[in-house]
Motif scaffolding. Sequence first.
Motif, mmCIF file in Angstrom:
data_model
loop_
_atom_site.group_PDB
_atom_site.id
_atom_site.type_symbol
_atom_site.label_atom_id
_atom_site.label_comp_id
_atom_site.label_asym_id
_atom_site.label_seq_id
_atom_site.Cartn_x
_atom_site.Cartn_y
_atom_site.Cartn_z
ATOM 1 N N GLY A 8 28.079 -16.371 -61.774
ATOM 2 C CA GLY A 8 28.571 -16.882 -63.057
ATOM 3 C C GLY A 8 28.601 -15.876 -64.182
ATOM 4 N N GLN A 9 27.995 -14.714 -63.989
ATOM 5 C CA GLN A 9 27.932 -13.739 -65.083
ATOM 6 C C GLN A 9 29.312 -13.202 -65.435
ATOM 7 N N TRP A 10 30.100 -12.918 -64.422
ATOM 8 C CA TRP A 10 31.431 -12.368 -64.692
ATOM 9 C C TRP A 10 32.300 -13.419 -65.399
ATOM 10 N N GLY A 30 35.755 -8.477 -61.572
ATOM 11 C CA GLY A 30 34.629 -7.990 -62.369
ATOM 12 C C GLY A 30 33.847 -6.836 -61.789
ATOM 13 N N SER A 31 34.247 -6.371 -60.600
ATOM 14 C CA SER A 31 33.489 -5.284 -59.979
ATOM 15 C C SER A 31 34.397 -4.574 -58.979
ATOM 16 N N VAL A 32 33.824 -3.722 -58.174
ATOM 17 C CA VAL A 32 34.467 -3.064 -57.024
ATOM 18 C C VAL A 32 35.581 -2.072 -57.414
ATOM 19 N N GLY A 60 21.627 -12.884 -55.541
ATOM 20 C CA GLY A 60 22.894 -12.324 -56.000
ATOM 21 C C GLY A 60 23.329 -11.155 -55.131
ATOM 22 N N LEU A 61 24.289 -10.348 -55.656
ATOM 23 C CA LEU A 61 24.786 -9.179 -54.923
ATOM 24 C C LEU A 61 25.306 -9.591 -53.548
ATOM 25 N N ARG A 62 26.123 -10.643 -53.539
ATOM 26 C CA ARG A 62 26.552 -11.263 -52.290
ATOM 27 C C ARG A 62 27.866 -10.735 -51.753
ATOM 28 N N GLY A 96 24.762 -12.194 -70.799
ATOM 29 C CA GLY A 96 23.527 -11.852 -70.104
ATOM 30 C C GLY A 96 23.631 -10.713 -69.113
ATOM 31 N N SER A 97 24.744 -9.993 -69.120
ATOM 32 C CA SER A 97 24.839 -8.864 -68.195
ATOM 33 C C SER A 97 25.807 -7.806 -68.708
ATOM 34 N N HIS A 98 25.883 -6.728 -67.942
ATOM 35 C CA HIS A 98 26.780 -5.607 -68.257
ATOM 36 C C HIS A 98 28.248 -5.982 -68.134
ATOM 37 N N LYS A 99 28.560 -7.132 -67.527
ATOM 38 C CA LYS A 99 29.952 -7.430 -67.171
ATOM 39 C C LYS A 99 30.882 -7.520 -68.379
ATOM 40 N N LEU A 100 30.316 -7.815 -69.545
ATOM 41 C CA LEU A 100 31.128 -7.910 -70.760
ATOM 42 C C LEU A 100 31.839 -6.587 -71.081
ATOM 43 N N ALA A 130 23.199 -2.674 -56.422
ATOM 44 C CA ALA A 130 24.600 -2.556 -56.033
ATOM 45 C C ALA A 130 25.084 -3.825 -55.364
ATOM 46 N N GLY A 131 26.006 -4.491 -56.056
ATOM 47 C CA GLY A 131 26.690 -5.647 -55.471
ATOM 48 C C GLY A 131 28.073 -5.156 -55.059
ATOM 49 N N GLY A 132 28.965 -5.098 -56.050
ATOM 50 C CA GLY A 132 30.260 -4.464 -55.818
ATOM 51 C C GLY A 132 30.251 -3.024 -56.309
ATOM 52 N N GLY A 133 29.168 -2.662 -57.010
ATOM 53 C CA GLY A 133 28.982 -1.264 -57.386
ATOM 54 C C GLY A 133 29.346 -0.896 -58.815
ATOM 55 N N SER A 134 29.672 -1.894 -59.676
ATOM 56 C CA SER A 134 30.186 -1.500 -60.991
ATOM 57 C C SER A 134 29.108 -1.014 -61.952
ATOM 58 N N ASN A 135 27.955 -1.702 -61.993
ATOM 59 C CA ASN A 135 26.931 -1.231 -62.945
ATOM 60 C C ASN A 135 26.378 0.102 -62.495
ATOM 61 N N LEU A 136 26.143 0.227 -61.192
ATOM 62 C CA LEU A 136 25.603 1.488 -60.677
ATOM 63 C C LEU A 136 26.605 2.614 -60.890
ATOM 64 N N PRO A 167 17.865 -11.689 -61.007
ATOM 65 C CA PRO A 167 17.482 -11.295 -59.647
ATOM 66 C C PRO A 167 18.219 -10.032 -59.184
ATOM 67 N N GLU A 168 19.489 -9.918 -59.570
ATOM 68 C CA GLU A 168 20.253 -8.720 -59.174
ATOM 69 C C GLU A 168 19.561 -7.465 -59.700
ATOM 70 N N SER A 169 19.266 -7.488 -61.004
ATOM 71 C CA SER A 169 18.630 -6.328 -61.643
ATOM 72 C C SER A 169 17.282 -6.022 -60.993
ATOM 73 N N LEU A 227 18.796 -1.999 -65.925
ATOM 74 C CA LEU A 227 18.391 -3.403 -65.997
ATOM 75 C C LEU A 227 19.635 -4.169 -66.454
ATOM 76 N N THR A 228 20.354 -4.683 -65.471
ATOM 77 C CA THR A 228 21.715 -5.158 -65.742
ATOM 78 C C THR A 228 21.784 -6.479 -66.487
ATOM 79 N N GLY A 229 20.729 -7.293 -66.409
ATOM 80 C CA GLY A 229 20.856 -8.575 -67.097
ATOM 81 C C GLY A 229 19.600 -9.424 -67.061
HETATM 82 C C1 LIG Z 1 27.279 -8.910 -61.321
HETATM 83 C C2 LIG Z 1 25.940 -8.404 -61.550
HETATM 84 C C3 LIG Z 1 25.419 -7.357 -60.772
HETATM 85 C C4 LIG Z 1 26.124 -6.749 -59.611
HETATM 86 O O1 LIG Z 1 27.405 -6.283 -59.779
HETATM 87 P P1 LIG Z 1 27.783 -4.760 -59.689
HETATM 88 O O2 LIG Z 1 29.252 -4.741 -59.782
HETATM 89 O O3 LIG Z 1 27.262 -4.225 -58.401
HETATM 90 O O4 LIG Z 1 27.146 -4.120 -60.845
HETATM 91 C C5 LIG Z 1 24.171 -6.896 -61.072
HETATM 92 N N1 LIG Z 1 23.438 -7.423 -62.055
HETATM 93 C C6 LIG Z 1 23.896 -8.428 -62.810
HETATM 94 C C7 LIG Z 1 23.011 -8.992 -63.873
HETATM 95 C C8 LIG Z 1 25.165 -8.943 -62.590
HETATM 96 O O5 LIG Z 1 25.617 -9.935 -63.347
#
Ligand SMILES: *Cc1c(COP(=O)(O)O)cnc(C)c1O
Length: 458
Positions: free
Chosen positions: A144-146, A234-236, A343-345, A115-119, A269-275, A389-391, A418-420
């Motif tokens: 839980g996405q990661w 999974g990020s940063v 999210g984005l905690r 359900g997200s870019h983390k894969l 931007a949570g840890g910044g990986s998708n951005l 919610p993050e997206s 739209l990350t997930g």
């Molecule tokens: C983990 C996650 C994020 C935030 O993480 P970044 O490393 O900042 O991208 C954003 N959207 C979704 C759906 C996520 O699972």
Amino acid sequence: MSEQNKIPYKIYLNENEIPKQWYNVRADMKNKPAPLINPGTHEPMGFDDLRPVFCDELIKQELDNDTAYFDIPQEIRDFYKMYRPSPLVRAYCLEKALGTPAKIYYKFEGNNTSGSHKLNSAIAQAYYAKNQGLKGLTTETGAGQWGTALSMACAYLGLDLKVFMVKVSYEQKPFRREVMRTYGASVTPSPSMETQIGRKINAEHPGTTGSLGCAISEAVEVATTNEGYRYVLGSVLNQVLLHQSVIGLETKAALDKYGIVPDMIIGCAGGGSNLGGLISPFMGEKLRGEKDYRIIAVEPASCPSFTRGKYAYDFCDTGMVCPLAKMYTLGSNFIPSANHAGGLRYHGMSPILSQLYADGYMEAVSVEQTSVFEAAENFARTEGILPAPESSHAIRVAIDEALKCKASGEEKTIVFGLTGTGYFDLVAYQKFNDGEMTDYIPTDEDLAKSLASLPKVD
Ligand SMILES: *Cc1c(COP(=O)(O)O)cnc(C)c1O
């Protein structure tokens, strides 16, 4: 011919257009991101220092500030083919509902089971671990996405996986937990009683609902005390942004097909990986002086590392066992208010994005969660996708920018990530639907308190 006939609702690339290389934006940065340093000696961490924690090949990627392109191994590309290329969607329905002349596009990364870019990074990290002959991996997961993404990747490659899940999510998201277990991972609520650091945190903060920083400490402890295990994040980290560049490279390829040039690129931007991944090829052009784009990071007002944090060396984890990273941070013991559901905690931000932000290459805005869920609802009702919610932080700002275009009459082109999807976030949606969602913005005092714990580094 109407625009709708010219540019399809979904711009798909074909399988052969999945990038063959990841792009490392650090190669084009004049000011490189600051190195990870040893928490004791404050010396930069080299290959040998990081080997007990991370896989060898990933350390090489982490430390390489100069190589612009890394080949994507064929096995990873084959895995990508199961769910990539992901679509770039023209948000015609949203544009119409807003009555805006802006052209809105979103890159949708939610079309896989995790359900997200983390894969995108999970499969890469698991692949390098497998190649090194390791038995298994440990990690933390917040929402839980990661953990889900990594459990899919580990199942595919036959690796063992132990996930420490932030306790509040473990309790609020039992279904997310079951997905991970179905893919074969073992899932432990953090802080647990299984690690030294977990027992310490539980003793010092009885009843704590946990944090990402705390789960990281536990996962690192288990990786470094078990033969054949390594820790993955999974990020940063730089390596994660490198893998996620596949998002931006595909986005750019799809836009280029139709000669579309974005004015602004927006991502949460949570840890910044998708951005970091979404913007990487565009940022590369910007850094090389070839093009200019507005690049906007969106973060929660309840966890505002870019907009209210400090750019300083800090611990990546609560237990202070990890290397120090120089990043925009709220302090490693910052825990967002319990009512925060978006999210984005994470308390810190990718060192790459932190350096780019410090150098003025990107902007950041913070948004309150009730307005984020309003945007999510608007998006779900117009575009049909139930967003994470993050997206939805990115959706909020994309809508705000589109409304500014409506007021000014400008036909700007907006691209957002739209990350997930949000199927596992329905407790948060329920709160919003019941009118029980509130906004808590940390006071300056709150932040001063957590920032006081920053390590002293010259
Ligand atoms: C983990 C996650 C994020 C935030 O993480 P970044 O490393 O900042 O991208 C954003 N959207 C979704 C759906 C996520 O699972």
